[in-house]
Design an enzyme around this catalytic site. Structure first.
Site, PDB file in Angstrom:
ATOM      1  N   ARG A 245     -22.563  90.980  96.200  1.00  0.00           N
ATOM      2  CA  ARG A 245     -21.972  90.202  97.295  1.00  0.00           C
ATOM      3  C   ARG A 245     -22.203  88.717  97.057  1.00  0.00           C
ATOM      4  NH1 ARG A 245     -24.452  90.785 103.182  1.00  0.00           N
ATOM      5  NH2 ARG A 245     -25.146  88.640 102.909  1.00  0.00           N
TER       6      ARG A 245
ATOM      7  N   ASP B  15     -23.593  88.849 109.017  1.00  0.00           N
ATOM      8  CA  ASP B  15     -24.571  88.554 107.967  1.00  0.00           C
ATOM      9  C   ASP B  15     -25.455  87.352 108.291  1.00  0.00           C
ATOM     10  OD1 ASP B  15     -23.933  90.666 106.252  1.00  0.00           O
ATOM     11  OD2 ASP B  15     -22.219  89.575 105.441  1.00  0.00           O
TER      12      ASP B  15
ATOM     13  N   HIS C 263     -19.924  93.965 111.019  1.00  0.00           N
ATOM     14  CA  HIS C 263     -19.614  95.095 110.150  1.00  0.00           C
ATOM     15  C   HIS C 263     -20.789  96.046 110.081  1.00  0.00           C
ATOM     16  CE1 HIS C 263     -21.409  92.012 107.566  1.00  0.00           C
ATOM     17  NE2 HIS C 263     -21.855  93.000 106.792  1.00  0.00           N
TER      18      HIS C 263
HETATM   19  C1  SIN Z   1     -23.473  94.215 103.885  1.00  0.00           C
HETATM   20  O1  SIN Z   1     -23.161  93.198 103.277  1.00  0.00           O
HETATM   21  O2  SIN Z   1     -23.902  94.188 105.035  1.00  0.00           O
HETATM   22  C2  SIN Z   1     -23.246  95.546 103.198  1.00  0.00           C
HETATM   23  C3  SIN Z   1     -21.862  96.015 103.408  1.00  0.00           C
HETATM   24  C4  SIN Z   1     -21.543  97.219 102.590  1.00  0.00           C
HETATM   25  O3  SIN Z   1     -22.333  97.597 101.717  1.00  0.00           O
HETATM   26  O4  SIN Z   1     -20.474  97.787 102.808  1.00  0.00           O
END
Ligand code: SIN
Length: 297
Positions: A288, A126, A273
């Protein structure tokens, strides 16, 4: 991608360690090297206790350090409790581009049948384009599609450790440019979010040392990294291409199947991720909270 057959034992055996038992939480690993589901915790109660140093918080910290991403299910938390949980780990980060849900530190995660894209579809860490990229991200998913919408996580210590000694030596001391411009400009227009005059960009070491564990991790990602500084562009493209492929090896990954009111908390300093947008035309939504980090070294 380099072949793993035959070399798998010696190259990867050290990644699975034996952990000390936990006393106040239960920790169920998803894979030997990344991801664990935590049970025995009510996060709403934990944040309302205000007991920053209590034993359960210490064990959650430890579980994150040992597993890199941790998951909690069936957590009925309010936005205020979500923000408060994040603050237990540090100051909160405000996203440079994304829409929020009433508080600048509560980022909106949303995709439905009208969305041109979903958050985090490619492998990334991120906001690695920030001078001080976030330490961790805490995602609370409130609405799940009937199938799909999983998130994949990858262990960047493992990616570093599996590089050849020659490649480690080559990368040592090199930096790469991470740039938010191509990622963020126009990205949130469908949510009515106006573009900013500029977006963050920063040069970071390709190999970084985690400030808590002291372990080295690979720190380049397809989302934000543009080029390696100080070498010819074709060489940079070839090396980064190899590193991205290497980092995306399924042996370094776990995959989380969401349920409503599940929470994932990942450490951006040693993971990448990728969110799967395989559920169109269904809706997936949540929020988030992102915790500030430090300048990578
Ligand atoms: C993200 O914060 O990159 C999105 C991750 C997600 O929606 O699973």
């Amino acid at each position: 991608m380099s072949s793993l057959s035959g070399k798998q034992g010696p190259r990867y055996r050290h990644l699975a360690g034996e952990a000390e038992p936990y006393e106040t939480i239960a920790v169920e690993k998803l894979t030997p090297i990344i991801g664990a589901e935590i049970s025995g915790v009510d996060l709403a109660r934990l944040v309302d206790d205000g007991a920053r140093s209590n034993r359960q918080m210490d064990e959650i910290h430890r579980a994150l350090a040992e597993n890199l991403v941790i998951f909690f299910r069936d957590q009925q938390i309010t936005p205020a409790q979500h923000l408060a949980f994040g603050r237990k780990f540090g100051e909160l980060h405000v996203h440079p581009a994304a829409p929020n849900e009433g508080d600048p530190a509560l980022m909106r995660i949303y995709a439905d049948k009208d969305s041109p894209r979903a958050n985090g579809e490619g492998w990334h860490s991120d906001v690695s384009c920030d001078l001080e990229p976030p330490m961790g991200s805490i995602l609370h998913i409130k609405q799940c599609p009937p199938h799909g919408g999983d998130t994949l996580f990858a262990n960047m210590y493992a990616a570093y450790e599996a590089l050849s000694d020659r490649m480690k030596a080559y990368l040592d001391g090199l930096t790469a440019l991470h740039d938010g411009e191509q990622v963020y400009r126009g990205l949130y227009a469908n949510y009515g979010e106006a573009d900013r005059p500029s977006y963050p960009r920063a040069e970071h070491p390709i190999l970084r040392t985690h400030p808590v564990t002291g372990r080295k991790a690979l720190f380049v990602n397809r989302g934000f990294t543009r080029f390696i500084v100080g070498i010819p562009r074709d060489e940079s493209d070839a090396v980064l291409g190899y590193l991205y492929q290497h980092a995306e090896n399924p042996l370094f990954q776990c995959r989380f199947r969401w349920s409503e009111n599940a929470i994932a908390f990942w450490d951006n300093r040693c993971t990448q991720h990728r969110a799967m947008w395989d559920y169109w035309p269904h809706t997936r939504s949540g929020t988030r909270v992102t915790v500030k980090g430090e300048r990578p070294v």
